[in-house]
Design an enzyme around this catalytic site. Structure first.
Site, PDB file in Angstrom:
ATOM      1  N   LYS A   1      11.181  -2.538  -8.906  1.00  0.00           N
ATOM      2  CA  LYS A   1      12.305  -2.160  -9.759  1.00  0.00           C
ATOM      3  C   LYS A   1      13.595  -2.303  -8.968  1.00  0.00           C
ATOM      4  O   LYS A   1      14.087  -1.348  -8.363  1.00  0.00           O
ATOM      5  CB  LYS A   1      12.098  -0.737 -10.280  1.00  0.00           C
ATOM      6  CG  LYS A   1      10.846  -0.634 -11.162  1.00  0.00           C
ATOM      7  CD  LYS A   1      10.591   0.758 -11.681  1.00  0.00           C
ATOM      8  CE  LYS A   1       9.396   0.762 -12.642  1.00  0.00           C
ATOM      9  NZ  LYS A   1       9.103   2.100 -13.175  1.00  0.00           N
TER      10      LYS A   1
ATOM     11  N   LYS B   1      17.791   2.501 -13.783  1.00  0.00           N
ATOM     12  CA  LYS B   1      17.459   3.941 -13.801  1.00  0.00           C
ATOM     13  C   LYS B   1      17.454   4.527 -12.400  1.00  0.00           C
ATOM     14  O   LYS B   1      17.740   5.718 -12.218  1.00  0.00           O
ATOM     15  CB  LYS B   1      16.133   4.175 -14.514  1.00  0.00           C
ATOM     16  CG  LYS B   1      14.934   3.466 -13.893  1.00  0.00           C
ATOM     17  CD  LYS B   1      14.106   4.347 -12.983  1.00  0.00           C
ATOM     18  CE  LYS B   1      13.021   3.550 -12.290  1.00  0.00           C
ATOM     19  NZ  LYS B   1      12.137   4.353 -11.459  1.00  0.00           N
TER      20      LYS B   1
ATOM     21  N   THR C   1      12.608   9.631 -13.931  1.00  0.00           N
ATOM     22  CA  THR C   1      13.180   9.406 -12.601  1.00  0.00           C
ATOM     23  C   THR C   1      14.376  10.313 -12.339  1.00  0.00           C
ATOM     24  O   THR C   1      14.596  10.734 -11.202  1.00  0.00           O
ATOM     25  CB  THR C   1      13.591   7.922 -12.450  1.00  0.00           C
ATOM     26  OG1 THR C   1      12.482   7.102 -12.816  1.00  0.00           O
ATOM     27  CG2 THR C   1      13.974   7.591 -11.025  1.00  0.00           C
TER      28      THR C   1
ATOM     29  N   ALA D   1       0.820  -1.212   0.000  1.00  0.00           N
ATOM     30  CA  ALA D   1       0.000   0.000   0.000  1.00  0.00           C
ATOM     31  C   ALA D   1       0.853   1.261   0.000  1.00  0.00           C
ATOM     32  O   ALA D   1       0.450   2.289   0.544  1.00  0.00           O
ATOM     33  CB  ALA D   1      -0.928  -0.005   1.212  1.00  0.00           C
TER      34      ALA D   1
ATOM     35  N   GLU E   1      15.071   2.554  -4.014  1.00  0.00           N
ATOM     36  CA  GLU E   1      15.525   1.226  -4.431  1.00  0.00           C
ATOM     37  C   GLU E   1      16.976   1.225  -4.917  1.00  0.00           C
ATOM     38  O   GLU E   1      17.697   0.244  -4.751  1.00  0.00           O
ATOM     39  CB  GLU E   1      14.611   0.687  -5.537  1.00  0.00           C
ATOM     40  CG  GLU E   1      13.188   0.382  -5.087  1.00  0.00           C
ATOM     41  CD  GLU E   1      13.044  -0.942  -4.356  1.00  0.00           C
ATOM     42  OE1 GLU E   1      14.067  -1.510  -3.932  1.00  0.00           O
ATOM     43  OE2 GLU E   1      11.905  -1.402  -4.213  1.00  0.00           O
TER      44      GLU E   1
ATOM     45  N   SER F   1       3.006   4.277  -2.296  1.00  0.00           N
ATOM     46  CA  SER F   1       2.457   5.246  -3.243  1.00  0.00           C
ATOM     47  C   SER F   1       2.181   4.621  -4.606  1.00  0.00           C
ATOM     48  O   SER F   1       1.102   4.829  -5.179  1.00  0.00           O
ATOM     49  CB  SER F   1       3.396   6.445  -3.375  1.00  0.00           C
ATOM     50  OG  SER F   1       4.704   6.040  -3.691  1.00  0.00           O
TER      51      SER F   1
ATOM     52  N   ARG G   1      11.972   9.459  -5.749  1.00  0.00           N
ATOM     53  CA  ARG G   1      12.636   9.170  -4.470  1.00  0.00           C
ATOM     54  C   ARG G   1      14.148   9.050  -4.631  1.00  0.00           C
ATOM     55  O   ARG G   1      14.911   9.503  -3.783  1.00  0.00           O
ATOM     56  CB  ARG G   1      12.108   7.856  -3.894  1.00  0.00           C
ATOM     57  CG  ARG G   1      10.647   7.822  -3.578  1.00  0.00           C
ATOM     58  CD  ARG G   1      10.268   6.419  -3.154  1.00  0.00           C
ATOM     59  NE  ARG G   1       8.833   6.237  -3.116  1.00  0.00           N
ATOM     60  CZ  ARG G   1       8.246   5.073  -2.900  1.00  0.00           C
ATOM     61  NH1 ARG G   1       8.993   4.006  -2.722  1.00  0.00           N
ATOM     62  NH2 ARG G   1       6.932   4.973  -2.871  1.00  0.00           N
TER      63      ARG G   1
ATOM     64  N   ARG H   1       0.449  -3.629   5.009  1.00  0.00           N
ATOM     65  CA  ARG H   1       1.154  -4.279   6.118  1.00  0.00           C
ATOM     66  C   ARG H   1       0.612  -3.778   7.464  1.00  0.00           C
ATOM     67  O   ARG H   1       0.484  -4.541   8.423  1.00  0.00           O
ATOM     68  CB  ARG H   1       2.656  -3.990   5.995  1.00  0.00           C
ATOM     69  CG  ARG H   1       3.521  -4.641   7.060  1.00  0.00           C
ATOM     70  CD  ARG H   1       5.002  -4.432   6.749  1.00  0.00           C
ATOM     71  NE  ARG H   1       5.303  -3.035   6.472  1.00  0.00           N
ATOM     72  CZ  ARG H   1       5.558  -2.111   7.396  1.00  0.00           C
ATOM     73  NH1 ARG H   1       5.511  -2.441   8.683  1.00  0.00           N
ATOM     74  NH2 ARG H   1       5.837  -0.868   7.061  1.00  0.00           N
TER      75      ARG H   1
END
Length: 333
Positions: free
Chosen positions: A108, A193, A250, A11, A283, A13, A257, A34
């Site tokens: 990713k 990326k 990105t 859950a 990530e 974004s 992020r 979660r």
């Protein structure tokens, strides 16, 4: 006409925005969260205040923190958890999967240690055939999609019928999916990326201009393509939405992020300080380790990835990293 039933496991974004896309396209969707309070907020207020505040979610979406209840009978199972947690989570969810459900990866990353792509982890943990796994990848910044700004994506699957099924399940007036059979290329584009976006964030914080960022994006795409070809991807994939499209979004958006995390590193913050400031999973921070190792395994040069890993995990100064990239021997493009 009602579409297939779907569950989105995660859950955050992007998981929440993707659930909204499914619902807007006519699919009944359950979200697994979660934390019970996140599920309750979605059910009670029709919003996800922790990850997509202020965006109303369709009535077709319900939420629960009970994974068995969420997955039960779902024909489309969307996996939207942080990539390094996939194996552990999926092992708990396997008993609840319907026999012919399509598993869709939104993740990713490259798994640390095993160096496996997310679809490979899914196949290994669940034992399903590879043609039951689809990958969604593209310039898909969650907040913009939740705001119904026009965007496109790639649904990659070796089974074209399944790819078409997912395509139909997520086609809306604001979200346009294309199909592709190059799962390897789509996944690598999405993973690498994030690392290049860290580099662009670092450059932004160092007050370096658009020439620098365009150079990082272009040479980053070259790194991605080299590794992709070594792993059997179609090089044309990297010129498309899952390659260049995702990379540009990105690397250039303040909503990213990874780019934001890179800006913190570029200002001289430690990994821990940057993590505390951003509060969400970037990530690329972990994937730069596994992508670097994957490149070395296949004897592929990835100099930007190497320097990002050194900044993230070896404490190298961003200025020293940039100087090292510029000092590499000249060669034909």
């Amino acid at each position: 006409m009602s579409g297939p039933t779907a569950v989105v496991l995660g859950a955050g974004s992007w998981g929440t925005a993707f659930a909204k896309v499914l619902a807007d396209a006519g699919t009944d969707v359950r979200i697994w969260a979660r934390r019970e309070q996140v599920a309750a907020a979605i059910n009670d207020t029709r919003t996800n205040p922790d990850y997509l505040p202020g965006r109303r979610l369709p009535d077709r979406i319900t939420a629960t923190s009970d994974a068995a209840k969420a997955i039960d009978g779902a024909e489309i199972v969307v996996l939207a958890v942080p990539s390094q947690t996939l194996r552990r989570n999926l092992a708990e969810w396997v008993p609840y999967l319907a026999p012919d459900s399509t598993l869709v990866s939104l993740m990713k990353g490259i798994e640390l240690g095993t160096l496996k792509r997310m679809s490979e982890v899914i196949v290994e943990v669940t034992g399903v055939a590879t043609d039951r796994v689809a990958v969604v990848s593209g310039p898909n910044l969650a907040a913009e999609i939740a705001d119904e700004q026009p965007a496109a994506t790639v649904v990659a699957c070796t089974d074209t019928d399944r790819a078409t099924l997912i395509q139909a399940a997520i086609s809306t007036p604001y979200f346009r999916p294309y199909t592709n059979d190059d799962v390897i290329g789509a996944e690598l584009g999405g993973a690498v990326k994030n690392v290049i976006a860290l580099a662009c964030g670092i450059a932004t914080a160092m007050n370096l201009g658009d020439n620098t960022k365009a150079t990082l994006i272009t040479r980053g795409l070259a790194e991605t393509s080299r590794l992709g070809v070594a792993l059997g991807a179609d090089p044309l994939t990297f010129a498309g939405l899952a390659g260049m499209g995702d990379l540009v979004a990105t690397c250039s958006s303040p909503l990213s992020r990874n780019r934001t995390f890179g800006e913190h590193l570029g200002r001289g913050e430690t990994l821990e300080e940057a993590q505390a400031a951003t509060k969400q999973t970037a990530e690329g921070v972990k994937s730069c380790l596994s992508i670097r190792d994957l490149a070395r395994r296949h004897d592929v040069e990835m100099p930007i990835t190497e320097q990002v890993e050194r900044v993230c995990h070896e404490g190298l100064s961003p200025r020293v990293a940039m100087a090292a990239l510029m000092a590499r021997s000249t060669k034909p493009e």
